[in-house]
Write a protein that holds these residues in place. Structure first.
Motif, short mmCIF file in Angstrom:
data_model
loop_
_atom_site.label_atom_id
_atom_site.label_comp_id
_atom_site.label_asym_id
_atom_site.label_seq_id
_atom_site.Cartn_x
_atom_site.Cartn_y
_atom_site.Cartn_z
N SER A 115 119.29 26.45 47.44
CA SER A 115 117.90 26.84 47.29
C SER A 115 116.92 25.89 47.99
N GLU A 116 117.43 24.88 48.64
CA GLU A 116 116.56 23.90 49.30
C GLU A 116 116.01 24.46 50.62
N THR B 111 115.11 17.86 55.59
CA THR B 111 115.43 18.30 54.23
C THR B 111 115.06 17.17 53.29
N SER B 112 115.29 17.36 52.02
CA SER B 112 115.01 16.29 51.06
C SER B 112 115.99 15.12 51.23
#
Length: 66
Positions: free
Chosen positions: A4-5, A36-37
């Motif tokens: 879901s990222e 991304t994170s």
């Protein structure tokens, strides 16, 4: 990256490189990355000659053969 990222895609600064077909410094190239994170990942690049249209990424170039 989890299922879901989300990732933010960015194109880096355009740089001029050597075109082996024109024999000039007219190949415009840039790096494509995704943030991304977890980290920033290089996911590809693009390059097209502004003089003849040749690209090292194209399967068949539109440039005239020399």
């Amino acid at each position: 990256m989890t299922e879901s990222e989300e990732a933010a895609v960015a194109v880096g600064a355009v740089r001029h490189e050597w075109c082996p077909h024109c024999l000039k410094n007219t190949l415009q190239a840039a790096t494509i990355s995704a943030a991304t994170s977890q980290a920033v990942h290089v996911i590809g690049g693009y390059a097209v000659c502004e003089e003849c249209g040749w690209s090292p990424y194209a399967e068949q170039s539109t440039a005239p053969s020399r």
